[in-house]
Design a protein around this motif. Structure first.
Motif, PDB file in Angstrom:
ATOM      1  N   LEU A 511      36.194  30.440  37.751  1.00 31.86           N
ATOM      2  CA  LEU A 511      36.122  31.579  38.432  1.00 31.86           C
ATOM      3  C   LEU A 511      36.677  32.820  37.550  1.00 31.86           C
ATOM      4  N   PRO A 512      35.985  33.880  37.784  1.00 36.07           N
ATOM      5  CA  PRO A 512      36.382  35.045  37.117  1.00 36.07           C
ATOM      6  C   PRO A 512      37.951  35.424  36.871  1.00 36.07           C
ATOM      7  N   VAL A 513      38.224  36.011  35.734  1.00 41.43           N
ATOM      8  CA  VAL A 513      39.690  36.197  35.671  1.00 41.43           C
ATOM      9  C   VAL A 513      40.263  37.066  36.654  1.00 41.43           C
ATOM     10  N   GLU A 514      39.533  38.052  36.905  1.00 37.63           N
ATOM     11  CA  GLU A 514      40.036  38.910  37.953  1.00 37.63           C
ATOM     12  C   GLU A 514      40.271  38.252  39.211  1.00 37.63           C
ATOM     13  N   VAL A 515      39.498  37.408  39.850  1.00 32.00           N
ATOM     14  CA  VAL A 515      39.450  36.503  40.882  1.00 32.00           C
ATOM     15  C   VAL A 515      41.018  35.626  40.836  1.00 32.00           C
ATOM     16  N   ILE A 516      41.192  34.937  39.578  1.00 32.20           N
ATOM     17  CA  ILE A 516      42.288  34.233  39.400  1.00 32.20           C
ATOM     18  C   ILE A 516      43.581  34.930  39.728  1.00 32.20           C
ATOM     19  N   GLU A 517      43.658  36.236  38.692  1.00 31.25           N
ATOM     20  CA  GLU A 517      44.813  36.833  38.974  1.00 31.25           C
ATOM     21  C   GLU A 517      45.173  37.451  40.266  1.00 31.25           C
ATOM     22  N   ARG A 518      44.081  38.003  40.866  1.00 29.27           N
ATOM     23  CA  ARG A 518      44.384  38.201  42.205  1.00 29.27           C
ATOM     24  C   ARG A 518      44.780  37.158  43.015  1.00 29.27           C
ATOM     25  N   ALA A 519      44.261  35.888  43.032  1.00 27.30           N
ATOM     26  CA  ALA A 519      44.698  34.620  43.895  1.00 27.30           C
ATOM     27  C   ALA A 519      46.323  34.475  43.542  1.00 27.30           C
ATOM     28  N   LYS A 520      46.808  34.610  42.379  1.00 26.64           N
ATOM     29  CA  LYS A 520      48.060  34.404  41.872  1.00 26.64           C
ATOM     30  C   LYS A 520      49.059  35.378  42.693  1.00 26.64           C
ATOM     31  N   LYS A 521      48.471  36.826  42.731  1.00 24.81           N
ATOM     32  CA  LYS A 521      49.465  38.003  43.460  1.00 24.81           C
ATOM     33  C   LYS A 521      49.523  37.613  44.844  1.00 24.81           C
ATOM     34  N   ILE A 522      48.607  37.179  45.328  1.00 26.87           N
ATOM     35  CA  ILE A 522      48.393  36.706  46.970  1.00 26.87           C
ATOM     36  C   ILE A 522      49.154  35.495  47.234  1.00 26.87           C
ATOM     37  N   LEU A 523      49.117  34.456  46.397  1.00 26.84           N
ATOM     38  CA  LEU A 523      49.679  33.517  46.622  1.00 26.84           C
ATOM     39  C   LEU A 523      51.264  33.868  46.590  1.00 26.84           C
TER      40      LEU A 523
END
Length: 592
Positions: A511-523
């Protein structure tokens, strides 16, 4: 379980059949497929097959001798069917003859067998020497495909047919001699005798020799550069040749039908021998695969337990390029430790582990050795699986509806002797609905079915069921964390997992890096909100408790036990010593 074809691609390669099918005959391949689809249920039959496989493994030279013979055997089952339906041609009978001539040698190889099944094969195999002799004497060695072209029956089988053939041969020899005789007699040097289907044999004379043509020649056809003639003598011999040839072909066809009918009267014997050859071929296939892959003979039990040491997934192990498959142990016992709740991240190997248990059990019950260091397999009556997500749009069924329908079928038909493979039950709906269904299913299996079950889930709340429901044990797939990355160790260990590592798996998937980073913040926000929610609930519970009201946690049955014990207690009859002992016991239970 991908027994005969893969889920994706529907191909044989990658299935259990692809791994086990090293058969040398078509009928052996069909029987092996049938064995996989219909495992045995009785210990004696399973042990008989295992004994035969073990003998073949211990005698690799004998096994190769048998396989070498089987490679030359045609599909006797199909050939017998063609004979029974009257559709077999001469080449089919020739194939039967070539197969039957190998049977005496095969019977001799089996004469030294020591296992019960191979001894039975040696005793019951019919070498069919009478049918081989009949076909050897009657059927021509290189017959045509079609039955009305002649050359079906050997010389010497029928005297009348031999006479017709002699007449044809002598007539053709006479015609060949006539050509040279007429050249000498007329002086026509290039005179040729030919034949066509319109007016039979003729003599062809070119234009330059027309003046030498005798008056006895009768002109039949004029061409651009030649003329064709016949003579009374030529026509007389032609009638003899064509008459004998036609009668010979008709007689040959009749003789072939009689021979085929004689073989057809013995078709049941051919089918019995074909069945033995097919079974022997399938057993040799098991022995070859077990020998090549270092499989172990399973110990068959009837007590319902499944104990596997260093078990491996047979197909995944074979398809891995580096060959480093991580083996795992299993210990399931009906009525005791019979339900494994398996947690861990996606891609860690939960489904592979569960499928390998089912495949090892099935392989044992079809009479094959298994991929493990040691294996004790309690015979199961059925193997039920609910793995993967799929929908049925044509029937208007969603993924969740298909899943629930399959679960319903399992719960209605499974018994205490069944093996259940359940993967992520309830994931197709909302979290609370899915968790409730998964909990109820586990509870029903434990309290009603008591079937051996492997239950993979991402609902970590279900790990609390160990100790609450009989026979439930928690297992998880070991994972090593390195910063934000994870390494799958593929080893199954006792205990439950506390994290799903979904974001790390998504990262591995690309998955794109920006999607992964955003997912971490939401988590993190969701986790913080969940913690604050829990704190708030605790304050409310404490306040409610002070007012005499208390809401029990869904899975906290220990509190029920303490409350019930207090309600049933009569403090008026307790001595001080008894009261102190009971109070101490309640404190211990509350701490637990």
């Amino acid at each position: 379980l991908e027994l005969t074809e893969t889920i994706w691609g529907k191909s044989k390669r990658g299935s259990l059949l692809w791994l086990l099918d090293k058969t040398d005959t078509a009928m052996g391949g069909r029987l092996l497929r049938q064995w996989i689809q219909q495992p045995l249920l009785y210990k004696k039959q399973i042990e008989d097959r295992l004994d035969a496989v073990q003998e073949l493994m211990k005698n690799p030279i004998k096994m190769e001798e048998v396989k070498e013979l089987l490679r030359k055997v045609y599909d006797l089952e199909r050939l017998a069917g063609r004979i029974a339906f009257g559709s077999a041609n001469a080449r089919d009978l020739l194939s039967i003859k070539q197969s039957l001539q190998l049977l005496p040698v095969l019977k001799e190889i089996l004469s030294s067998s020591t296992s019960g099944l191979l001894i039975k094969f040696h005793r019951e195999i019919d070498t069919l020497e009478d049918i081989h002799s009949l076909l050897e004497q009657s059927i021509f060695e290189d017959p045509p495909v079609f039955l009305k072209e002649g050359n079906l029956i050997k010389e010497g089988w029928n005297s009348e047919l031999d006479e017709y053939r002699l007449a044809v041969t002598e007539g053709k020899n006479w015609i060949a001699g006539l050509e040279q005789q007429e050249r000498d007699k007329t002086g026509i040097k290039n005179l040729k005798i030919g034949f066509n289907k319109v007016f039979g044999y003729y003599m062809d004379v070119t234009r330059s020799y027309y003046d030498l043509v005798p008056e006895s020649y009768v002109r039949k056809q004029t061409l651009a550069n030649s003329e064709r003639y016949i003579t009374p003598e030529l026509k007389e011999v032609e009638d003899k040749i064509l008459g004998a040839e036609e009668k010979g072909i008709r007689l040959e066809y009749q003789l072939f039908l009689e021979t085929r009918e004689k073989v057809g009267n013995e078709v049941s014997r051919i089918q019995s021998t074909a069945a033995i050859i097919a079974a022997l071929d399938a057993l040799c296939s098991f022995a070859r695969v077990s020998y090549d892959n270092n499989y172990t003979r399973p110990v068959m039990l009837e007590d319902g337990s499944i104990k596997i040491k260093d078990g491996r997934h047979p197909v995944v192990e074979k398809t891995m390029s580096n060959g480093l498959f991580v083996p795992n142990n299993t210990d399931l016992q009906t009525g005791k430790d019979h339900l494994m709740i398996i947690t861990g991240p996606n891609m860690a190997g939960k489904s592979t582990y569960m499928r390998q248990i089912a495949l090892i059990t099935l392989m044992a019950q079809i009479g094959c050795f298994v991929p493990a260091k040691e294996a004790e397999i309690g015979i199961v009556d059925r193997i039920f699986t609910r793995v993967g997500a799929s929908d049925n749009l044509a029937s208007g069924q969603s993924t969740f509806m298909v899943e629930m329908s399959e679960i319903a079928d399992i719960l209605h038909n499974a018994t205490g002797n069944s093996l259940l493979i359940l993967d992520e039950i309830g994931r197709g709906t909302s979290t609370f609905d899915g968790l409730s269904i998964a909990y109820a299913v586990v509870e029903h299996i434990c309290q009603s079915l008591k079937a051996k079950t492997l239950f993979a889930t991402h609902y970590h709340e279900l790990t609390e069921l160990e100790g609450m429901l009989p026979g439930v044990k928690n297992y998880c797939i070991a994972v090593k964390e390195q910063g934000d990355d994870i390494i799958f160790l593929r080893r199954i260990i006792r205990g439950g997992a506390d994290k799903s590592f979904g974001i790390q798996v998504a990262k591995l998937a690309g998955l794109p890096v920006e999607v992964i980073e955003r997912a971490k913040k939401i988590l993190k926000k969701l986790e913080d909100a969940d913690i604050n929610k829990v704190k708030s609930q605790n304050k409310k519970l404490q306040a409610a408790d002070s007012n005499g009201a208390y809401q029990l946690d869904l899975f906290n049955t220990a509190s029920f036990e303490i409350v019930k014990e207090l309600k049933d207690m009569d403090v008026n009859v307790l001595t001080p010593i008894e009261a102190i002992g009971i109070l101490h016991s309640l404190v211990q239970k509350a701490k637990e």
